[in-house]
Every structure is written in C-alpha cells, then in structure tokens.
Design a protein around this motif. Structure first.
Motif, PDB file in Angstrom:
ATOM      1  N   SER A 203       5.870  17.069  -1.958  1.00 11.82           N
ATOM      2  CA  SER A 203       6.393  15.915  -2.837  1.00 11.82           C
ATOM      3  C   SER A 203       5.407  15.841  -3.949  1.00 11.82           C
ATOM      4  CB  SER A 203       6.483  14.926  -1.937  1.00 11.82           C
ATOM      5  OG  SER A 203       5.343  14.370  -1.203  1.00 11.82           O
ATOM      6  N   ARG A 204       4.162  16.191  -3.608  1.00 10.38           N
ATOM      7  CA  ARG A 204       3.080  16.012  -4.742  1.00 10.38           C
ATOM      8  C   ARG A 204       2.402  17.155  -5.261  1.00 10.38           C
ATOM      9  NH1 ARG A 204       2.504  10.028  -5.065  1.00 10.38           N
ATOM     10  NH2 ARG A 204       1.448  10.566  -7.164  1.00 10.38           N
TER      11      ARG A 204
ATOM     12  N   GLN B  93      12.595  13.305   9.024  1.00  6.73           N
ATOM     13  CA  GLN B  93      12.626  12.685   7.716  1.00  6.73           C
ATOM     14  C   GLN B  93      11.710  11.551   7.447  1.00  6.73           C
ATOM     15  OE1 GLN B  93      16.025  11.748   5.062  1.00  6.73           O
ATOM     16  NE2 GLN B  93      14.720  12.117   3.097  1.00  6.73           N
TER      17      GLN B  93
ATOM     18  N   ALA C 216       9.406  11.705   4.257  1.00 11.38           N
ATOM     19  CA  ALA C 216      10.225  10.541   3.691  1.00 11.38           C
ATOM     20  C   ALA C 216      10.430  10.496   2.541  1.00 11.38           C
ATOM     21  CB  ALA C 216       9.460   9.240   4.232  1.00 11.38           C
ATOM     22  N   ASP C 217       9.631  11.324   1.571  1.00  8.73           N
ATOM     23  CA  ASP C 217       9.743  11.387   0.083  1.00  8.73           C
ATOM     24  C   ASP C 217      10.248  12.691  -0.434  1.00  8.73           C
ATOM     25  OD1 ASP C 217       7.578  12.632   0.866  1.00  8.73           O
ATOM     26  OD2 ASP C 217       6.131  11.911  -0.628  1.00  8.73           O
TER      27      ASP C 217
ATOM     28  N   SER D 198       0.394   7.691  -3.149  1.00 16.30           N
ATOM     29  CA  SER D 198       1.452   7.521  -2.469  1.00 16.30           C
ATOM     30  C   SER D 198       2.362   8.632  -2.085  1.00 16.30           C
ATOM     31  CB  SER D 198       2.401   6.414  -3.431  1.00 16.30           C
ATOM     32  OG  SER D 198       1.467   5.248  -3.559  1.00 16.30           O
ATOM     33  N   GLY D 199       2.868   8.591  -0.681  1.00 14.77           N
ATOM     34  CA  GLY D 199       3.780   9.679  -0.209  1.00 14.77           C
ATOM     35  C   GLY D 199       3.286   9.994   1.169  1.00 14.77           C
ATOM     36  N   SER D 200       4.555  10.706   1.624  1.00 14.34           N
ATOM     37  CA  SER D 200       4.422  11.054   3.057  1.00 14.34           C
ATOM     38  C   SER D 200       3.562  12.028   3.502  1.00 14.34           C
ATOM     39  CB  SER D 200       6.196  11.300   3.446  1.00 14.34           C
ATOM     40  OG  SER D 200       6.419  12.786   2.911  1.00 14.34           O
TER      41      SER D 200
ATOM     42  N   ASP E 124       1.166   6.494   2.750  1.00 10.86           N
ATOM     43  CA  ASP E 124       2.371   6.464   3.458  1.00 10.86           C
ATOM     44  C   ASP E 124       2.783   7.303   4.771  1.00 10.86           C
ATOM     45  OD1 ASP E 124       3.068   4.271   1.510  1.00 10.86           O
ATOM     46  OD2 ASP E 124       3.587   6.115   0.218  1.00 10.86           O
TER      47      ASP E 124
ATOM     48  N   ILE F 230       3.177  15.536   1.434  1.00 14.81           N
ATOM     49  CA  ILE F 230       2.692  15.494   0.012  1.00 14.81           C
ATOM     50  C   ILE F 230       2.176  16.646  -0.628  1.00 14.81           C
ATOM     51  CG2 ILE F 230       1.772  13.062   0.021  1.00 14.81           C
ATOM     52  CD1 ILE F 230      -1.174  14.008   0.270  1.00 14.81           C
TER      53      ILE F 230
END
Length: 246
Positions: free
Chosen positions: A228-229, A148, A153-154, A220-222, A196, A225
C-alpha cells in the motif's frame, strides 16, 4: 564518481550527493502469509530507477532453510546489496544479513530479533491483534474472514480477498527458532513502522528500530505497507542504497 568520493573523503570534506554511487543490488524478502509477488510495485519502482532487484521465494519451512534461500540469491550477485525484509522476512534478513554481500538492512514492518530471541518470544511480550489458526501438522494461516482487517486493511477488498485465499502458511517452528547472530548489530539499518499494524504491534516495531539504532520512518498503514505504501518503501530503500554507496 568513485575517485571523486574517495578524494574528497581523504581531504576530510563532505561528499555531495551527486558524488556517491548507490549500491545497485536490492534483495527483497517476503513475510508470512504472502509470497514475493507482493513486492511487485516496489520492484517496478526500483527497477525503473536503475536498480538490480531480486526477490527471494523462501519456503517458510524453517528459519535455516529460509536463510539458505536468501543466501543463495545473494551469492549470485556481483557487488554489494541492500537486504530488505517485511514481517517475518525481517527475522530472515537479521540472520542472513551477515553475508559479506550485504551492505545494509531495511526493515519494513518487520521483526528484528536479538540473539536468543525469536519472533514468538517478542510477540508474546507485545502482542499484535492478528487472528490465526494452526493446522494439525503445524502450519499457520490468518483466518480468511479477518484477513483484510488484520493484514491488509488499506488494500482494496478484492486484493485482500485474493491474498487471503492464496496465503503461504509458515511452519509454526519458524516463529520459535532463536536468532544467533543479528546482523543489525554490525550493519547499518533502516526501519519503516506501520502505525496501524495489527499483525506486529507498532510498539514492538518501534522497539526493534530503536534498539538497532535504525534510521526510522513511521507511516500510516496496515501490515501490508510494502504494497500500500510502495513509493515510500522504495524511497527508503533507495536512501539506504545511496548512503551506503561507494
């Protein structure tokens, strides 16, 4: 719409957005330690918006076999496609993107090596922070205890733990195979930098994007992405598809 766009271009006028038909085929290529299921949220958005979305389940046993798996999917399509790669998938699309079906490339926190480069060569120049281990027979895993933090991480802890326990490990040789004909040198590219990222150094991502003269967005993001994005990722893909439409 195609007739209108052709006529307007012939007159030397700008083409309004509504007169451009987007490329309708999208092909998504996953990276290491994951499989095509990670694209589900992006797939859902693009499909709802009317795109024909395919995902490549490549074996990560050799770069040649991964390129062949991608080319196989491209050859089954009717019409041009946008080829999208995450992570190591960027190396795959860099080589596979020379296929005539490919109109443009989208890199999502991805490698984009030049001729004579490999992902390992570039990672050694600008290392990331991901912690991996290699099996005696040459396959690479992210250390599960750090998955993670280093990869996702996100994402919610439960999702990251599931991904850690369902990793698709690459054969280490895929990271040392040299690119011979980078498609980003002759096809339009887009790049999303994960600010990130611990798996690929964000400075390496920025170098890739600048060198390819890619349309670039930083988020922004691990490294994850693409999950998460997903909305931003889908928006970039749709921007590429529209701008390359005919």
């Amino acid at each position: 719409m195609r007739y209108l766009a052709t006529t307007v271009l012939a007159l030397g006028l700008s083409v309004p957005a509504f007169a451009v038909e987007p490329v309708k085929n999208i092909v998504l290529v996953h990276g290491q330690f994951a499989d095509a299921s990670g694209w589900r949220a992006v797939y859902d958005i693009l499909s709802k918006d009317g795109y024909n979305v395919s995902m490549v389940q490549h074996p990560m046993t050799s770069l040649e076999e991964d390129v062949a798996a991608t080319t196989r999917v491209l050859q089954a399509l009717q019409g041009p496609a946008i080829l999208v790669g995450h992570s190591y998938g960027g190396a795959v699309i860099t080589q596979a993107g020379n296929a005539p079906q490919v109109a443009g490339l989208v890199y999502i926190a991805a490698h984009a090596p030049d001729a004579g480069e490999s992902t390992a060569i570039n990672k050694n120049k600008l290392p990331g922070q991901i912690r991996t281990q290699t099996t005696p027979d040459g396959y690479v895993f992210v250390q599960a205890a750090h998955f993670q933090e280093d990869f996702a991480a996100d994402l919610p802890k439960a999702d990251a733990e599931f991904m850690a326990r369902s990793q698709m490990p690459p054969n280490a040789r895929v990271n040392t195979t040299l690119i011979t004909n980078p498609a980003w040198r002759n096809k339009p590219s887009w790049y999303m930098v994960a600010k990130d990222d611990r798996a690929i150094n964000p400075e390496l991502e920025r170098m890739y994007a600048a060198r390819a003269k890619a349309t670039t967005v930083e988020v922004s993001g691990s490294h994850a992405i693409y999950i998460s994005r997903a909305r931003e990722v889908a928006a970039m893909i749709e921007e590429a598809a529209t701008k390359l439409g005919k």
